[in-house]
Write a protein that holds these residues in place. Structure first.
Motif, short mmCIF file in Angstrom:
data_model
loop_
_atom_site.label_atom_id
_atom_site.label_comp_id
_atom_site.label_asym_id
_atom_site.label_seq_id
_atom_site.Cartn_x
_atom_site.Cartn_y
_atom_site.Cartn_z
N ILE A 40 0.69 -1.13 -0.13
CA ILE A 40 0.13 0.18 0.04
C ILE A 40 0.96 1.25 0.12
CG2 ILE A 40 -1.83 1.29 1.26
CD1 ILE A 40 -2.65 -1.34 2.45
N PRO A 41 0.91 2.01 -1.08
CA PRO A 41 1.94 3.07 -1.10
C PRO A 41 1.90 4.43 -0.23
CG PRO A 41 0.15 3.24 -2.88
CD PRO A 41 0.02 2.17 -2.18
N GLY A 42 0.69 4.60 0.40
CA GLY A 42 0.38 5.84 1.24
C GLY A 42 0.49 7.08 0.25
N VAL A 43 0.46 8.27 0.93
CA VAL A 43 0.69 9.54 0.49
C VAL A 43 2.13 9.93 0.36
CG1 VAL A 43 0.31 11.98 0.68
CG2 VAL A 43 -1.58 10.17 1.33
N PRO A 44 2.71 10.14 -0.58
CA PRO A 44 4.10 10.44 -0.92
C PRO A 44 4.45 11.65 -0.05
CG PRO A 44 3.41 9.90 -3.06
CD PRO A 44 2.33 10.17 -2.10
N GLY A 45 5.42 11.74 0.81
CA GLY A 45 5.91 12.62 1.66
C GLY A 45 5.33 12.72 2.82
N ILE A 46 4.39 11.97 3.40
CA ILE A 46 3.88 11.82 4.65
C ILE A 46 4.55 10.81 5.33
CG2 ILE A 46 1.78 11.60 5.96
CD1 ILE A 46 1.69 13.95 4.23
N GLY A 47 5.37 10.94 6.52
CA GLY A 47 5.86 10.09 7.21
C GLY A 47 5.08 9.69 8.59
N LYS A 48 5.40 9.08 9.58
CA LYS A 48 4.78 8.55 10.62
C LYS A 48 4.49 9.71 11.53
CE LYS A 48 6.68 3.78 10.55
NZ LYS A 48 7.50 2.75 11.40
N LYS A 49 5.52 10.43 11.85
CA LYS A 49 5.14 11.63 12.80
C LYS A 49 4.25 12.60 12.21
CE LYS A 49 8.05 10.74 16.32
NZ LYS A 49 7.43 10.54 17.54
N THR A 50 4.13 12.89 10.89
CA THR A 50 3.38 13.75 10.44
C THR A 50 1.93 13.32 10.33
OG1 THR A 50 5.17 14.63 8.63
CG2 THR A 50 2.68 15.19 8.12
N ALA A 51 2.01 11.89 10.05
CA ALA A 51 0.67 11.25 10.17
C ALA A 51 0.11 11.36 11.49
CB ALA A 51 0.71 9.65 9.59
#
Length: 943
Positions: free
Chosen positions: A192-203
């Motif tokens: 599952i690719p996720g949103v490019p540029g969004i990491g764990k902390k940001t999420a």
């Protein structure tokens, strides 16, 4: 949460595919002498045995993925495309593993077209809703999204458990946001690719501070206000990749509604199949396990040891026979079962068992009327832990004695009750049965006060599941509960089908009676632990429904005084009206016809009078139902006459004539019967006669109420909760304006009319207020704009405008309604303020009409159910007051939100004050409860 946490007898769901891969990589590559790989088999079984040893589960299943596509593959072709093909030396060990698990008595599930995670989540959610603790053994982080107070994850390699708190510690978001979190950061394991540029902390930051994915995208600009580095880039990344984010969310969200077969829910661990295990352990050279098996050391740890002996009687020699519904196979073990014919034997049995503190009781009578029922027999058992002895006592009521017992002298009822009275009235002895209100009333008639804790298995089931129709809610029942209620129902049917006014075979009667008390015992032992583990439901049972038994029994026994002369006079008056209407119809039709015949009415209306056909019946005939006749009556006279004729005819047949016939000749009163388990919302129902359906909105109907009178020197007092469901809606929805309107003492219908019709309060007309009342109550009953248009006789467009204006004024109500809809689809039930569960199985129906009906019912059920709980609490409070002294007040009826009393003339003011106080203070809402009191010589005057 560590492995030392105390979890006892959970339901365990194992991710079998995860176990297979973990064993494949973690265990040394063991093979048999001929080179067959077996280390995965050994590893998986070892881990399962370890789980059973540690947690002693009663129910368990191992769920495996099935090869083939799922809906996620259709959504995203690259889904799990990074997974390598199953190695051959792993693949060859799958089927043997399945075989051993099944031989261990554990369920193995392989559901095609869905992933094992979805099956696990569906089962876990199902059992969690039943207040069962579910332990999921998996390494898949996706499963964290369903963790709750009842669903816990465990990694058996590390023995780390994840409850909601631990999930939040590990992932930085609560379980409810895990799918949103994975949608943003992606999941490498599932591609599952996720949103490019969004990491764990940001999420973690954006989800915790703004909300889930839907809320986040509704308030995307709020990201620019966050104290976070690169917020503009984060904003742009989310904005550009909105479609991808929601796709990832769909891929990451685990299904909790996989359609499963009934058999898939049957997870009770069975006895091991020793013969199969010996063959399998021999074939795969598991010699240590083989030795354990042959020496008796191998078991399911080993087998779940029940803390309550819920099926203790199944261990008795005669139980297998008793459970069989065929009489020809029924036999009694004379060491455990007795038919008692004489006083000496009865006294001996009592002396032997008097120290026991639980009594299972069932009374066999010839009918269900407490005033006329003759007791034909009693079946009972005294026990401490499990039933090991039961007796049946036939009563000498002109019994036709069968040949094999023709030398017996049957006991008189007076003799039997005299000997049993110390047990029946002993408050230290727990009484268990079914239909205990009837037992209580029947014994009271014979001067026996049934005392001690009372358990009624029908009430237990009703409080747990909101119905007594177990077939409708099979999906919500575990195997043990379903089988017990099925066995009880079959025993109950067998028993009641045999009830006759003369017993022709005592032996056969005793068999069915014992079969029933054994079923009662088993069902109580299954249901009571479920109730006991839920504090709210236990409170409803112990503090509302059980105390109500004696209160309702007293109301029924006391009855309502009836003026038979008035009813007879009104019945004759109705005859005159009906004849007049009949003649008017004949004149208009130009011929005589039977107004009660639908076929003749169709002939007159549609063939002779040529009236337009507005609707047809399923068979294709033109309809003559009330809705059609009402529409036609606006233009044509005959339909109007037919409607009036039907209304008066129903009054005569259902009320005047029937009520006259049901007046007790000794008391000159009507004695209804209240049922605590008939309605879906917890409301009481009334039967024989039904006093809750007597009309009160028209002149003709209200005349019936004039016949409900007070005796001399007394009056009727009616105490009616005012707009209780709207007040409950204000409390539940927390709508500021609605709460404020009630707190300000405003007339809620006038206030609503002012808003909807855009007019000042002092200019609201009676018609507008009436329409606003329809809207207020219609919307809390889940009525659509279309339904409202029909009620108000306006266009759908106009009705929709009224709906929109209503929700503009009361937005909290709309939010609450949406919340209820979401919850009922998720859980299958809604709850009252007291915590009573109201199941709506049709919410999952494929029939759209049934589904929408269930949705509407779900909106109103918490209010109607809460109102039912409140008036029951009021009845208990008032009853407690009445018992304190010799107060000259009698509670004589309960009709929905109204209580009706007989009050002596010299006590009216005190009674009104105290009744109002107790009813208004029995439950605290955010808005005050209000009770309207009326007084009169009859019910019509008082209401």
């Amino acid at each position: 949460m560590n492995s030392q946490s105390t979890i006892h007898n959970p339901i365990i769901l194992v991710d079998g595919s995860f176990y297979m891969y973990r064993a494949y990589h973690a265990y040394p590559p063991l093979t048999t002498q001929n080179g067959q790989p077996v280390w995965v088999i050994y590893g998986v079984i070892s881990m399962i045995k370890s789980l059973i040893t540690r947690y002693q589960p009663s129910h368990m299943a191992v769920i495996f993925d099935v090869s083939g596509k799922t809906f996620r593959d259709d959504l995203f072709k690259q889904y799990k495309s990074n997974r390598i093909k199953i190695p051959d030396d792993l693949s060859i060990q799958i089927i043997p593993t399945h075989k051993i698990i099944k031989a261990m008595g554990i369920s193995v599930l392989n559901i095609p077209n869905v992933e094992a995670d979805d099956v696990i989540a569906t089962l876990a959610t199902f059992y969690a809703q039943l207040n069962k603790t579910v332990l999921i053994s998996t390494g898949d982080k996706d499963m964290a999204q369903i963790v709750s107070s009842n669903i816990i994850l465990i990694n058996t390699m590390s023995n780390i458990m994840l409850n909601p708190t631990e999930v939040e510690k590990k992932f930085g978001v609560p379980p409810t946001l895990i799918a949103d979190y994975l949608a943003l950061v992606g999941d490498r394991a599932d591609n599952i690719p996720g949103v490019p540029g969004i990491g764990k902390k940001t999420a973690q930051i954006v989800l915790n501070q703004i909300g889930n994915l839907n809320i986040l995208y509704q308030n995307l600009n709020n990201i620019l206000q966050l104290n976070i580095r690169g917020r503009k880039k984060i904003y742009q990344a989310l904005l550009i990749n909105k479609e991808l984010a929601f796709l990832c969310y769909k891929l990451a969200t685990i299904k909790i509604d996989v359609p499963l077969q009934e058999s898939d829910y049957k997870l009770l661990i069975q006895e091991i199949n020793t013969q199969d295990l010996i063959l399998l352990f021999t074939q795969y050279e598991f010699n240590t396990w083989l030795t354990d098996l042959q020496s008796g050391k191998w078991n399911n740890t080993n087998k779940y040891e029940k803390k309550i002996i819920s099926t203790a009687y199944t261990k008795h020699a005669n139980t297998k026979i008793i459970q069989n519904s065929s009489y020809n196979n029924l036999k009694l073990n004379n060491n455990s079962n007795y038919i008692i014919y004489n006083t000496a034997t009865l006294k001996h049995w009592i002396k032997q068992n008097y120290h026991k503190n639980h009594l299972i009781l069932n009374i066999h009578s010839d009918n269900s009327n407490i005033f006329t029922a003759n007791i034909l027999g009693l079946c009972l058992s005294l026990y401490n832990i499990y039933i090991n002895q039961y007796i049946y006592i036939p009563i000498s009521n002109n019994i036709q004695i069968p040949n094999q017992y023709n030398n017996k002298n049957y006991l008189s009822l007076k003799n039997v009750l005299l000997n049993l009275q110390p047990i029946l009235e002993n408050p230290a002895v727990v009484k268990i049965g079914q239909n205990m209100k009837f037992n209580y009333s029947l014994l009271k008639r014979h001067n026996i006060n049934l005392s001690g804790k009372i358990f009624d298995v029908i009430l237990e089931f009703y409080i747990l599941y909101g119905t007594t129709n177990y077939q409708n809610i099979k999906r919500f029942l575990n195997k043990e509960t379903f089988n017990s209620i099925l066995n009880f129902q079959q025993s109950y049917d067998n028993y009641n089908n045999y009830i006759v006014k003369e017993i022709k075979n005592i032996y056969q009667e005793s068999l069915y009676a014992i079969q029933l008390i054994l079923a009662i015992f088993d069902l109580h032992q299954i249901l009571w632990p479920q109730l006991y583990s839920n504090d709210k439901l236990k409170k409803i049972f112990q503090e509302i429904e059980i105390p109500l038994i004696s209160i309702l029994a007293h109301i029924e026994s006391y009855g309502v005084l009836i003026d038979k002369t008035l009813l007879c006079s009104y019945s004759m008056e109705l005859n005159v009206h009906l004849n007049t209407l009949q003649n008017q119809a004949y004149q208009l039709a130009g011929t005589s016809f039977n107004l009660d015949s639908i076929k003749q009415l169709q002939e007159i209306l549609y063939k002779k009078q040529k009236l337009p056909i507005l609707k047809k019946t399923p068979s294709g005939s033109p309809s003559t139902n009330e809705e059609v006749l009402k529409k036609l009556s606006h233009k044509y006279p005959i339909p109007k006459i037919i409607l009036k004729y039907r209304s008066l005819s129903k009054l005569k047949s259902t009320y005047t004539n029937k009520l006259i016939s049901m007046v007790n000749t000794e008391s000159n009163r009507i004695h209804t019967s209240y049922n605590q388990t008939r309605t879906a919302t917890g409301r009481l129902s009334s039967a024989n006669p039904n006093l809750q359906n007597i009309p009160n909105r028209n002149h003709d109907g209200r005349k019936i109420r004039q016949a409900f009178i007070a005796p001399s020197h007394s009056v009727i007092v009616s105490a009616d909760y005012s707009q209780i469901e709207l007040r409950i809606m204000a409390h539940l929805s927390r709508d500021f304006k609605l709460i404020n309107d009630f707190l300000s003492g405003k007339d809620i219908h006038t206030t609503t009319a002012s808003e909807i019709f855009v007019t000042s309060l002092n200019l609201v007309t009676n018609e507008q207020r009436h329409q606003a009342k329809t809207i207020n109550f219609g919307l809390i009953y889940g009525m659509s704009a279309f339904g409202l248009s029909k009620q108000l006789s306006v266009t759908c467009y106009e009705a929709q405008k009224y709906v929109d204006r209503y929700f503009q004024r009361y937005p909290g109500v709309m939010q609450y309604i949406q919340h209820i809809k979401d919850n009922v689809y998720k859980y299958g039930y809604v709850s009252t303020l007291e915590g009573r569960k109201l199941y709506l199985p049709n919410i999952y129906s494929k029939n759209l009409s049934k589904k929408k009906g269930a949705e509407r019912a779900a909106i109103n059920a918490p209010m109607q159910g809460s109102a039912a709980d409140i008036i029951k609490k009021a009845m208990i409070s008032i009853n407690y007051w009445l018992k304190q002294d010799d107060i000259p007040v009698q509670m004589i009826m309960q009709v929905h939100d109204e209580l009706v009393f007989e009050v002596q003339n010299n006590f009216i003011d005190t009674a009104i004050k105290q009744i109002k106080k107790l009813m208004e203070e029995c439950f605290i809402l955010d808005v005050p409860l209000k009770v309207d009191i009326g007084v009169g010589k009859n019910w019509e005057q008082a209401h």
